[in-house]
Design a protein around this motif. Structure first.
Motif, mmCIF file in Angstrom:
data_model
loop_
_atom_site.group_PDB
_atom_site.id
_atom_site.type_symbol
_atom_site.label_atom_id
_atom_site.label_comp_id
_atom_site.label_asym_id
_atom_site.label_seq_id
_atom_site.Cartn_x
_atom_site.Cartn_y
_atom_site.Cartn_z
ATOM 1 N N THR A 151 10.920 17.851 49.255
ATOM 2 C CA THR A 151 10.858 16.486 49.782
ATOM 3 C C THR A 151 9.819 16.478 50.900
ATOM 4 O O THR A 151 9.900 17.292 51.828
ATOM 5 N N ARG A 152 8.853 15.563 50.808
ATOM 6 C CA ARG A 152 7.797 15.445 51.818
ATOM 7 C C ARG A 152 7.939 14.101 52.524
ATOM 8 O O ARG A 152 7.927 13.058 51.865
ATOM 9 N N ILE A 153 8.025 14.154 53.835
ATOM 10 C CA ILE A 153 8.194 12.947 54.649
ATOM 11 C C ILE A 153 7.017 12.848 55.609
ATOM 12 O O ILE A 153 6.626 13.849 56.230
ATOM 13 N N ARG A 154 6.457 11.647 55.715
ATOM 14 C CA ARG A 154 5.397 11.380 56.691
ATOM 15 C C ARG A 154 5.804 10.166 57.493
ATOM 16 O O ARG A 154 6.148 9.126 56.928
ATOM 17 N N ILE A 155 5.781 10.294 58.818
ATOM 18 C CA ILE A 155 6.150 9.191 59.703
ATOM 19 C C ILE A 155 5.028 8.972 60.703
ATOM 20 O O ILE A 155 4.594 9.907 61.384
ATOM 21 N N SER A 156 4.571 7.735 60.807
ATOM 22 C CA SER A 156 3.547 7.394 61.789
ATOM 23 C C SER A 156 4.084 7.654 63.190
ATOM 24 O O SER A 156 5.254 7.388 63.492
ATOM 25 N N ARG A 157 3.247 8.158 64.064
ATOM 26 C CA ARG A 157 3.656 8.437 65.449
ATOM 27 C C ARG A 157 4.125 7.152 66.137
ATOM 28 O O ARG A 157 5.010 7.173 66.978
ATOM 29 N N LEU A 165 13.409 0.540 60.266
ATOM 30 C CA LEU A 165 12.262 0.205 61.106
ATOM 31 C C LEU A 165 11.104 -0.275 60.235
ATOM 32 O O LEU A 165 10.909 0.212 59.120
ATOM 33 N N GLU A 166 10.366 -1.243 60.750
ATOM 34 C CA GLU A 166 9.210 -1.786 60.040
ATOM 35 C C GLU A 166 7.956 -1.153 60.602
ATOM 36 O O GLU A 166 7.299 -1.706 61.483
ATOM 37 N N CYS A 167 7.662 0.027 60.104
ATOM 38 C CA CYS A 167 6.476 0.764 60.509
ATOM 39 C C CYS A 167 6.089 1.665 59.337
ATOM 40 O O CYS A 167 6.722 1.616 58.289
ATOM 41 N N SER A 168 5.098 2.483 59.517
ATOM 42 C CA SER A 168 4.575 3.279 58.409
ATOM 43 C C SER A 168 5.290 4.628 58.279
ATOM 44 O O SER A 168 5.176 5.487 59.149
ATOM 45 N N TYR A 169 6.033 4.781 57.183
ATOM 46 C CA TYR A 169 6.653 6.068 56.846
ATOM 47 C C TYR A 169 6.879 6.115 55.347
ATOM 48 O O TYR A 169 6.979 5.090 54.683
ATOM 49 N N VAL A 170 6.929 7.330 54.813
ATOM 50 C CA VAL A 170 7.125 7.507 53.376
ATOM 51 C C VAL A 170 7.870 8.815 53.131
ATOM 52 O O VAL A 170 7.724 9.767 53.881
ATOM 53 N N SER A 171 8.685 8.819 52.093
ATOM 54 C CA SER A 171 9.385 10.024 51.646
ATOM 55 C C SER A 171 9.123 10.175 50.155
ATOM 56 O O SER A 171 9.368 9.244 49.388
ATOM 57 N N ARG A 172 8.623 11.347 49.777
ATOM 58 C CA ARG A 172 8.307 11.599 48.363
ATOM 59 C C ARG A 172 9.006 12.868 47.915
ATOM 60 O O ARG A 172 9.051 13.855 48.649
ATOM 61 N N ILE A 173 9.514 12.829 46.692
ATOM 62 C CA ILE A 173 10.240 13.973 46.139
ATOM 63 C C ILE A 173 9.445 14.549 44.979
ATOM 64 O O ILE A 173 9.035 13.827 44.072
ATOM 65 N N ASP A 174 9.246 15.861 45.010
ATOM 66 C CA ASP A 174 8.599 16.577 43.921
ATOM 67 C C ASP A 174 9.686 17.415 43.252
ATOM 68 O O ASP A 174 10.074 18.467 43.761
ATOM 69 N N TYR A 175 10.208 16.924 42.120
ATOM 70 C CA TYR A 175 11.315 17.601 41.445
ATOM 71 C C TYR A 175 10.892 18.940 40.852
ATOM 72 O O TYR A 175 11.688 19.881 40.807
ATOM 73 N N ALA A 176 9.651 19.051 40.398
ATOM 74 C CA ALA A 176 9.178 20.312 39.820
ATOM 75 C C ALA A 176 9.119 21.417 40.871
ATOM 76 O O ALA A 176 9.429 22.571 40.592
ATOM 77 N N ALA A 177 8.736 21.064 42.096
ATOM 78 C CA ALA A 177 8.621 22.050 43.173
ATOM 79 C C ALA A 177 9.874 22.104 44.056
ATOM 80 O O ALA A 177 9.949 22.939 44.959
ATOM 81 N N ASP A 178 10.841 21.192 43.831
ATOM 82 C CA ASP A 178 12.072 21.112 44.647
ATOM 83 C C ASP A 178 11.747 20.894 46.119
ATOM 84 O O ASP A 178 12.292 21.553 47.011
ATOM 85 N N HIS A 218 14.158 22.685 48.750
ATOM 86 C CA HIS A 218 15.536 22.737 48.260
ATOM 87 C C HIS A 218 15.660 23.797 47.165
ATOM 88 O O HIS A 218 14.668 24.350 46.698
ATOM 89 N N ASP A 219 16.898 24.007 46.711
ATOM 90 C CA ASP A 219 17.152 24.977 45.652
ATOM 91 C C ASP A 219 16.757 24.437 44.292
ATOM 92 O O ASP A 219 15.974 25.049 43.565
ATOM 93 N N ASP A 220 17.289 23.274 43.911
ATOM 94 C CA ASP A 220 17.058 22.768 42.557
ATOM 95 C C ASP A 220 17.377 21.274 42.490
ATOM 96 O O ASP A 220 18.464 20.884 42.058
ATOM 97 N N LEU A 221 16.448 20.440 42.905
ATOM 98 C CA LEU A 221 16.668 18.998 42.880
ATOM 99 C C LEU A 221 16.657 18.486 41.443
ATOM 100 O O LEU A 221 15.909 18.981 40.606
ATOM 101 N N VAL A 222 17.503 17.498 41.172
ATOM 102 C CA VAL A 222 17.540 16.882 39.849
ATOM 103 C C VAL A 222 17.332 15.376 39.987
ATOM 104 O O VAL A 222 17.638 14.789 41.025
#
Length: 188
Positions: A140-146, A125-138, A66-70
């Motif tokens: 968003t990282r998402i991981r979803i189990s197949r 859905l009840e399965c393995s997934y995660v979304s993480r935000i790194d504000y310093a680097a702007d 992203h450009d500039d997450l806050v």
């Protein structure tokens, strides 16, 4: 002198074989990753999408720059990553929707109505997934189990990010345009 030439040729041949082996081994991993750039400044908001990387490997991973997450909830920042896993369907089968501010929540939901609406009544859905935000680097990282996505062979995505301007206007930025899916990314 001839033995030195033979030794040199053997070294060059071995180096060539090593390079070829590395290229052959690296090809599947490369095929599973694609990066898609988006125009900078589409919207005058920190959620402005700059690029999206899709990795289709052990898990499906999506990295959005992203450009500039806050961190503030006052940004009204949110994002939906639509995931298309079935060529025979009319649109994406899933959407991971969530806030892009600190303390916000997210969930992976099935889509309805041709793939572009998230079911308002469905539970995430009840399965393995995660979304993480790194504000310093702007980022968003998402991981979803197949398994969450019924183990697709290939995937493609569409990304919509939005937020609220100080004057109350809502702005939205789509990767490559409204409801435009990326090319298919094969599994590596």
């Amino acid at each position: 002198m001839p033995s030195t030439t033979r030794t040199g040729r053997a070294i060059v041949a071995a180096a060539g074989l090593a390079l070829a082996a590395t290229t052959i081994v690296a090809s599947p991993a490369t095929a599973a990753t694609r990066t898609f750039d988006d125009a900078a400044g589409d919207v005058a908001h920190g959620v402005d999408v700059r690029s999206v990387k899709v990795v289709n490997d052990k898990n499906v991973r999506v990295v959005v720059r992203h450009d500039d997450l806050v961190r503030s909830f006052r940004s009204g920042a949110s994002m939906t990553v639509y995931l298309d896993t079935d060529r025979s369907g009319p649109g994406p089968e899933y959407g991971l929707a969530g806030a892009l501010f600190e303390g916000g929540d997210y969930g992976l939901l099935p889509t309805v109505g041709g793939g572009w609406k998230l079911s308002r009544r469905a539970l995430p859905l009840e399965c393995s997934y995660v979304s993480r935000i790194d504000y310093a680097a702007d980022v968003t990282r998402i991981r979803i189990s197949r398994g969450c996505l019924e183990r697709p062979g290939e995937v493609r995505v569409a990304v919509r990010a939005g937020g609220e301007q100080p004057d109350g206007d809502i702005v939205r930025d789509w990767l490559d345009g409204r409801r435009v899916l990326t090319p298919w990314v094969p599994r590596g």
